[in-house]
Design an enzyme around this catalytic site. Structure first.
Site, PDB file in Angstrom:
ATOM      1  N   GLU A  78      -6.252  -7.413  -0.136  1.00 12.18           N
ATOM      2  CA  GLU A  78      -6.420  -7.244   1.313  1.00 12.18           C
ATOM      3  C   GLU A  78      -7.716  -6.481   1.584  1.00 12.18           C
ATOM      4  O   GLU A  78      -8.040  -5.528   0.874  1.00 12.18           O
ATOM      5  CB  GLU A  78      -5.231  -6.457   1.892  1.00 12.18           C
ATOM      6  N   GLU A  91       0.830  -1.208   0.000  1.00 12.54           N
ATOM      7  CA  GLU A  91       0.000   0.000   0.000  1.00 12.54           C
ATOM      8  C   GLU A  91       0.863   1.256   0.000  1.00 12.54           C
ATOM      9  O   GLU A  91       1.222   1.774   1.062  1.00 12.54           O
ATOM     10  CB  GLU A  91      -0.916   0.024   1.231  1.00 12.54           C
TER      11      GLU A  91
END
Ligand code: IDC
Length: 518
Positions: A443, A355
């Site tokens: 995720e 991320e």
């Protein structure tokens, strides 16, 4: 004179009335028979028309319902039950099979409850069942819904299944009950040829059991076609799995038994190994962690997944190191190593930057990706590579305007935490997909972005609608018993395999059901 005129007028009026009556009668009969024809051609042998199990609705009501209730099918095609043997084998002199059952509501109305009786040619026993409860009386199994799949909305279906053994597996007949009313289907269609829609459905269905081969044996090396993952036969495929927490914090779950339990009881076909790069201390690969030891954990995880025939993501889990370029030198060495080690596995997917955040824009991430991808490709020509996207893997819409070209099998991460991320992010994800970007939900969880707080079930359901309608692959954060909402296991449990209902957190139960339901 006046009388004669009146008589003639009387006759004319009488004739006119007769003509009007006759014509009217003809028209009426014609309209009625037209209606008959319509209902005949709309209803097949195998169906219950909506009016059979619901109060009569007017055409206007029906139209209103069709607009609001029905997604893809505006006709009333009744209910359809499909029973398929997903695998058969012999054990202790008995025939065994995995039965996979779909009940389709092809009417225009919601069904509020269902029950299905199936009668076999001999007395059966069930050793595992999902998405239904059961009772057996002589040769008949009575299947009833769970709380979560009691209703079947118009145009939707429920899926259930079980492992059965019996001396004769032939189905003699079955009876479906909708809202307490009986619908008898005489024909056994368990052995019927699949229709196209059926095989399309099977394409995206993952296996619960391995008796019929592991996911990898059946689907082989995956690749990306358009926005979809496809298997070795070119059929659409969906990966459904779990993500570990940081493997250095929770190494116990990097375990063959753990993965096997999840594969066999939930139908997981994917595990994501999250390796934090920078934790500010020696739990991070690039922040002082023991690189060899951490690599051993990654190797073990990949080996277990490979032996079990499931797919595995190796996740370079950047987070507090907001920009993947911060540790790019480590990343180059790491991805060179893992891609050369696992090049012949066929089941390994590389996620090269979890991320990006902290204002790291797409141009920086893209340049990082364009450095790492050729390093992987040098060793491994075609494995799937997932690229993280700016803003904690949310800006997939931005990326879809300027994707990476020149490489095949590249996908992009979209991550969500349902209590924080709602319509705005769902729209961004849909926009990216509509623009042709292959998106992977590598995720997510049901709570807020901290990984804790309460579960937002409504938002989670909406996310799953988006996931299913776009055949998106996903892995759920996190396979751990950490005391936080997103952990799939209860903080009190020390079980690492064969998880019971009590071992699962509320998140764990929801995710298990989603994975098993499809
Ligand atoms: C969280 C963990 C938590 C840990 C924290 C910091 O759940 O136990 O203390 O990281 O390492 C992400 C990240 C993921 C986060 C998760 C929840 O990818 O590492 O895990 N999250 O905050 N992005 C959005 C949410």
């Amino acid at each position: 004179m006046k009388d004669k005129k009146t008589t003639v007028m009387g006759i004319v009026i009488a004739v006119l009335i007769v003509v009007v009556l006759v014509l009217g009668g003809l028209l009426f009969t014609k309209r009625e028979s037209k209606n008959d024809n319509t209902s005949e051609s709309d209803v097949t042998e195998n169906v219950i028309p909506a009016s059979d199990n619901s109060t009569e609705v007017t055409d206007t009501e029906k139209n209103t319902e069709q607009n609001t209730d029905v997604k893809s099918n505006t006709k009333d095609d009744g209910y359809i039950v499909e029973i398929g043997h997903d695998g058969t084998w012999d054990s202790d002199g008995k025939k065994c099979a995995t039965e996979n059952i779909d009940i389709y509501n092809k009417t225009n109305k919601k069904a509020s409850s269902w029950k299905l009786d199936i009668t076999y040619a001999s007395e059966p026993s069930i050793d595992q069942i999902w998405n239904a409860e059961y009772k057996i009386k002589e040769s008949t199994i009575t299947l009833t819904s769970m709380d979560y799949n009691k209703t079947i909305n118009a145009g939707e279906s429920v899926n259930l299944g079980y492992n059965i053994s019996a001396s004769k597996l032939e189905i003699k007949n079955y009876t479906l009950y909708i809202d307490g009313k009986e619908y008898q289907e005489k024909k056994n269609n368990a052995d019927k040829e699949d229709t196209n829609t059926d095989s399309e459905k099977k394409d995206v269905k993952n296996e619960h059991k391995t008796d019929n081969g592991t996911p990898f044996e059946n689907h082989g090396k995956l690749s990306v076609r358009g926005t979809d993952i496809v298997d070795m036969n070119g059929d659409k495929y969906q990966l459904k799995g779990v993500s570990t927490h940081g493997i250095t914090w929770f190494p116990d779950y990097v375990n063959s038994q753990t993965f096997q339990s999840l594969r066999d009881s939930w139908g997981v076909n994917l595990v994501r190994l999250s390796m934090y790069t920078d934790t500010g201390d020696n739990y991070g690969y690039c922040s002082g962690g023991d690189k060899d030891k951490i690599m051993e954990l990654v190797d073990d995880g990949v080996q277990y997944a490979t032996e079990l025939g499931i797919y595995v993501i190796v996740d370079w889990h950047i987070l507090s190191d907001n920009d993947p370029n911060m540790h790019i030198e480590d990343a180059k060495v790491f991805f060179d190593k893992v891609s050369s080690k696992y090049k012949d596995n066929g089941n390994v997917i590389f996620e090269i930057c979890n991320e990006p955040n902290g204002g790291t824009d797409w141009s920086k991430v893209k340049s990082y990706a364009e450095t790492i991808i050729p390093i992987i490709r040098k060793n491994d020509a075609d494995s799937i590579i997932i690229v993280g996207t700016p803003n904690w893997s949310q800006d997939v819409d931005v990326v879809s305007e300027d994707p990476i070209t020149n490489y095949e099998n590249i996908m992009y991460a979209a991550h969500f935490y349902a209590a924080t991320h709602k319509d705005d992010l769902r729209q961004k994800v849909q926009k990216a997909i509509d623009n042709g970007l292959p998106v992977f939900i590598s995720e997510f969880s049901l709570c807020d972005a901290s990984g804790s707080g309460s579960i937002d079930y409504d938002s989670s359901d909406e996310w799953f609608e988006l996931i299913e309608s776009n055949n998106l692959s996903y892995s759920s954060w996190s396979l751990s018993n950490k005391n936080e909402t997103s952990a799939l296991l209860n903080p009190e449990t020390s079980a690492i395999s064969d998880f019971t209902e009590d071992d699962l957190s509320d998140t764990g139960k929801y995710i298990r059901d989603k994975i098993m339901c499809k």
